[in-house]
Scaffold this motif. Structure first.
Motif, PDB file in Angstrom:
ATOM      1  N   LEU A  67      44.484  49.894  38.777  1.00  0.00           N
ATOM      2  CA  LEU A  67      45.412  48.756  38.884  1.00  0.00           C
ATOM      3  C   LEU A  67      45.140  47.724  37.790  1.00  0.00           C
ATOM      4  N   LEU A  68      43.842  47.429  37.575  1.00  0.00           N
ATOM      5  CA  LEU A  68      43.508  46.420  36.563  1.00  0.00           C
ATOM      6  C   LEU A  68      43.815  46.931  35.155  1.00  0.00           C
ATOM      7  N   ALA A  69      43.572  48.257  34.917  1.00  0.00           N
ATOM      8  CA  ALA A  69      43.881  48.797  33.593  1.00  0.00           C
ATOM      9  C   ALA A  69      45.376  48.766  33.320  1.00  0.00           C
ATOM     10  N   ALA A  93      49.430  44.855  40.664  1.00  0.00           N
ATOM     11  CA  ALA A  93      47.995  44.718  40.829  1.00  0.00           C
ATOM     12  C   ALA A  93      47.659  43.474  41.668  1.00  0.00           C
ATOM     13  N   GLU A  94      48.358  42.356  41.416  1.00  0.00           N
ATOM     14  CA  GLU A  94      48.105  41.142  42.184  1.00  0.00           C
ATOM     15  C   GLU A  94      48.413  41.341  43.668  1.00  0.00           C
ATOM     16  N   ALA A  95      49.387  42.203  43.962  1.00  0.00           N
ATOM     17  CA  ALA A  95      49.746  42.439  45.364  1.00  0.00           C
ATOM     18  C   ALA A  95      48.818  43.458  46.021  1.00  0.00           C
ATOM     19  N   SER A  96      48.322  44.441  45.265  1.00  0.00           N
ATOM     20  CA  SER A  96      47.569  45.546  45.854  1.00  0.00           C
ATOM     21  C   SER A  96      46.068  45.335  45.845  1.00  0.00           C
ATOM     22  N   LEU A  97      45.543  44.524  44.912  1.00  0.00           N
ATOM     23  CA  LEU A  97      44.089  44.385  44.800  1.00  0.00           C
ATOM     24  C   LEU A  97      43.444  43.743  46.037  1.00  0.00           C
ATOM     25  N   THR A 124      36.284  41.583  39.088  1.00  0.00           N
ATOM     26  CA  THR A 124      37.719  41.640  39.414  1.00  0.00           C
ATOM     27  C   THR A 124      38.333  40.246  39.377  1.00  0.00           C
ATOM     28  N   ALA A 125      37.611  39.281  39.970  1.00  0.00           N
ATOM     29  CA  ALA A 125      38.121  37.907  39.963  1.00  0.00           C
ATOM     30  C   ALA A 125      38.242  37.385  38.527  1.00  0.00           C
ATOM     31  N   ARG A 126      37.218  37.692  37.713  1.00  0.00           N
ATOM     32  CA  ARG A 126      37.282  37.252  36.314  1.00  0.00           C
ATOM     33  C   ARG A 126      38.438  37.924  35.573  1.00  0.00           C
ATOM     34  N   LYS A 127      38.614  39.217  35.835  1.00  0.00           N
ATOM     35  CA  LYS A 127      39.694  39.949  35.166  1.00  0.00           C
ATOM     36  C   LYS A 127      41.050  39.369  35.549  1.00  0.00           C
ATOM     37  N   ARG A 128      41.253  39.107  36.850  1.00  0.00           N
ATOM     38  CA  ARG A 128      42.547  38.568  37.287  1.00  0.00           C
ATOM     39  C   ARG A 128      42.791  37.185  36.682  1.00  0.00           C
ATOM     40  N   VAL A 156      35.418  42.720  30.086  1.00  0.00           N
ATOM     41  CA  VAL A 156      35.262  42.671  31.548  1.00  0.00           C
ATOM     42  C   VAL A 156      35.647  44.006  32.162  1.00  0.00           C
ATOM     43  N   LEU A 157      36.768  44.619  31.671  1.00  0.00           N
ATOM     44  CA  LEU A 157      37.214  45.901  32.213  1.00  0.00           C
ATOM     45  C   LEU A 157      36.197  46.997  31.923  1.00  0.00           C
ATOM     46  N   ASP A 158      35.567  46.971  30.720  1.00  0.00           N
ATOM     47  CA  ASP A 158      34.535  47.961  30.403  1.00  0.00           C
ATOM     48  C   ASP A 158      33.336  47.808  31.324  1.00  0.00           C
ATOM     49  N   ALA A 159      32.936  46.558  31.576  1.00  0.00           N
ATOM     50  CA  ALA A 159      31.814  46.333  32.490  1.00  0.00           C
ATOM     51  C   ALA A 159      32.145  46.835  33.885  1.00  0.00           C
TER      52      ALA A 159
END
Length: 644
Positions: A67-69, A93-97, A124-128, A156-159
């Motif tokens: 979802l984030l990708a 993603a905002e609705a499903s995460l 996840t919070a940082r990514k959003r 952040v996504l790689d981490a």
């Protein structure tokens, strides 16, 4: 002797005592086994739940990353294009995460996985937050801050991906352990089942042997009830006893009630399914027997085809086909469905009133549990409107092509008609130039303007003729092998006066090795002169124009670069548009037809190459490619003959 006395003592005992001794012991063992089975079954269920929870954790962690990708890709697309449709993955993603993270939080039991999940939660919070900030930056037009934000979000996504891989690895270990535990519990379960079966069998045999004379009637009733149970019928009444046979009868009665309830539920489910099929109106759904005779008919088929159920049941489905395909296509469709399982087709079909409609048809073969063909299911959809739309689109496309050809023909004829009087004007003007010294200054200036305007108009006419000829497919190309080094030297000599008139230095960079291209020599010179002339005309702040070529894989790339002000990024997409002379409103007027780049693009593409623009650190760089061929002595000889 003691053994005989013991046997006699046992034989003299009452039936109730024998029953108490013989039945109680195996029953006690059986009950113990059932308790063990219950415990083992619960343990197996818990182990299987652990396995399912591990699968769920793996699935949800992958979903969080996916979802984030996808959201990051969508936000990046939105930042680059500004189109709202790219934000759809971000909104998803905002609705499903949040619910996914809640499921993970509830499912995770392992301490190590819990620690990594907490880090994923933070990432996840940082990514959003980062994606939201990029969207805000894109909406506010702050493009300078978008690229660093994208890079930060990618880190952040790689981490997060690393943390998820560690979780998956840990969950994989836990999953193997839980599977092993399930197998162990299942093994114990099977062993206890076997022991319970043996104990129950022995107890039953002993009970039958000892009590056969006293319970034959009830056993016969039980046997009859078992047959009734197998047929799904209501059982005969049994005495309301509290012994084992009575309890067995009660259980059988409950099993019978449960079976009849399930059969009733199955019938109701089948009835609901039948009603759903019959009530569907957008699709014609009906059944055929193996010969293609209609055996069922729903409301969708009635709406699409026009026949009532009683009018079509028992008739062959070939009635729906036009006369020209009725004799062969229905049989072919059934044969394909028998062979491949399904057969799909689109074509004209007939309604009851004889009117045609365009249908999408799927026929599926139906088999029983033994693989024997029982018939076919046929689904028909009315696609007439889509067909009409496709036809309208095709007609519109053909009309557009015809209009474009007419435009090219018009330009070609108009240019030819203009060329004749224009040539006459220039011819007479040249005759006047021969006696120019005899004219007064104001007449010489007028003659100069006439010749300048005439040459400009003739150039425009020639460019229009070239473009219209290329678009109409009538451009003649003399493709041959040409030495780009020699050609660059020739162009340098031809264009040097143009560049010098603009007060610029003309730099020629010869290739380090001979380069041979497969192209039309005259057209390549024309393209180079167009690009060099543009660079000289629009370079008002720089000092030079550079011409060079190099090998790029299987192609040869020619570059014309200047160190002027370059082209604004907002105008790059319009560079090769005919008559679109960019920047005239903000710079001094520059002579030109507005067709040079458009004509160059068509000429290069007609020779199998590409043309484009790049923005160096300073100035502008136009490039085009030409296909190359291996240079050999025979090729050089042949090319030389063609040039001669």
């Amino acid at each position: 002797m003691p053994a005989r006395r013991m046997t006699r003592f046992w034989a003299d005992r009452r039936l109730a005592l024998k029953g108490l001794v013989v039945i109680a012991l195996p029953l006690a063992i059986l009950l113990g086994a059932l308790v063990s089975l219950y415990i083992a079954s619960n343990a197996e269920v818990r182990a299987e739940n652990d396995v399912r929870r591990a699968f769920a954790i793996q699935r949800d962690t992958y979903q969080v990353h996916a979802l984030l990708a996808e959201a990051a890709a969508g936000v990046r697309g939105y930042a680059l294009t500004g189109q709202e449709r790219f934000l759809e993955p971000y909104r998803k993603a905002e609705a499903s995460l949040p619910p996914t993270m809640v499921r993970l939080d509830q499912a995770i039991r392992d301490r190590e996985v819990r620690e990594r999940f907490n880090r994923i939660n933070e990432l996840t919070a940082r990514k959003r937050e980062g994606l939201k900030s990029i969207v805000d930056l894109a909406r506010n037009g702050n493009r300078a801050a978008i690229e660093p934000a994208l890079v930060s979000n990618k880190i952040v996504l790689d981490a997060m991906r690393q943390e998820i891989e560690l979780i998956q690895r840990r969950e994989g270990v836990l999953l193997d352990q839980r599977r092993a535990r399930v197998d162990e519990v299942r093994g114990r379960f099977l062993l206890l089942t076997a022991i319970s079966a043996v104990v129950g069998l022995l107890g039953s045999l002993a009970a039958v042997y000892l009590f056969s004379t006293g319970i034959v009637r009830r056993v016969q009733i039980l046997e009859a009830n078992a047959e009734l149970l197998a047929r799904g019928e209501e059982l005969a009444e049994m005495p309301d006893d509290a012994d084992e046979i009575g309890r067995l009868a009660q259980r059988m009665a409950r099993a019978s009630a449960l079976l009849r309830g399930r059969e009733q539920a199955l019938r109701e489910s089948e009835e609901r399914f039948r009603l759903v099929i019959e009530e569907v109106q957008d699709y014609g759904i009906f059944a055929l027997d193996p010969q293609g005779v209609v055996t069922s008919w729903n409301l969708g088929a009635q709406r699409i085809k026009g026949w009532e159920a009683e009018e079509i049941l028992g008739h062959h489905f070939s009635r729906f086909y036009p006369e020209e395909t009725r004799g062969h296509l229905p049989a072919q469709m059934l044969e394909r469905a028998r062979r491949d399982g399904t057969a799909e087709d689109e074509g004209w079909r007939l309604r009851k009133d004889g009117s045609p409609f365009w249908a999408n048809v799927v026929i599926t073969a139906l088999h029983d549990e033994h693989g024997a063909l029982r018939g076919f299911a046929k689904v028909t959809r009315d696609m007439t409107e889509r067909r009409r739309s496709e036809e309208a689109l095709r007609f519109a496309r053909e009309e557009a092509i015809a209009a474009n050809l007419a435009k090219s023909e018009f330009l070609s004829r108009t240019s030819h008609e203009l060329r004749t009087p224009m040539s006459a004007i220039l011819g007479f003007g040249q005759l006047l130039e021969l006696d120019e010294d005899q004219f007064e200054p104001r007449h010489r200036e007028a003659l100069s303007q006439i010749m300048k305007a005439g040459r400009h108009l003739l150039s425009l006419i020639n460019d229009l003729l070239d473009i219209s000829s290329i678009e109409a497919g009538g451009a003649e190309l003399n493709l041959e092998q040409i030495d780009l080094g020699e050609l660059l030297q020739e162009v340098h000599g031809l264009a040097a006066p143009i560049v010098a008139t603009a007060g610029l230095k003309f730099v020629l960079e010869q290739p380090a090795e001979p380069l041979v291209a497969w192209a039309d020599r005259r057209r390549v010179v024309q393209v180079m002169l167009n690009l060099v002339s543009n660079a000289a005309k629009y370079n008002r702040t720089g000092s030079q124009v550079r011409l060079t070529c190099s090998s790029k894989g299987r192609d040869i790339r020619v570059e014309v670069e200047d160190d002027g002000t370059g082209v604004a990024s907002s105008e790059v997409s319009r560079l090769f548009t005919p008559f679109d002379r960019l920047g005239q409103q903000s710079r001094a007027k520059v002579d030109g037809t507005g067709l040079g780049l458009a004509l160059s693009k068509r000429l290069v593409e007609s020779m199998g190459g590409q043309i484009g623009y790049e923005a160096p650190e300073q100035g502008a760089r136009f490039w085009f490619t030409l296909p190359s061929r291996a240079r050999s002595s025979s090729a050089r000889s042949k090319a030389g003959k063609q040039r001669a």
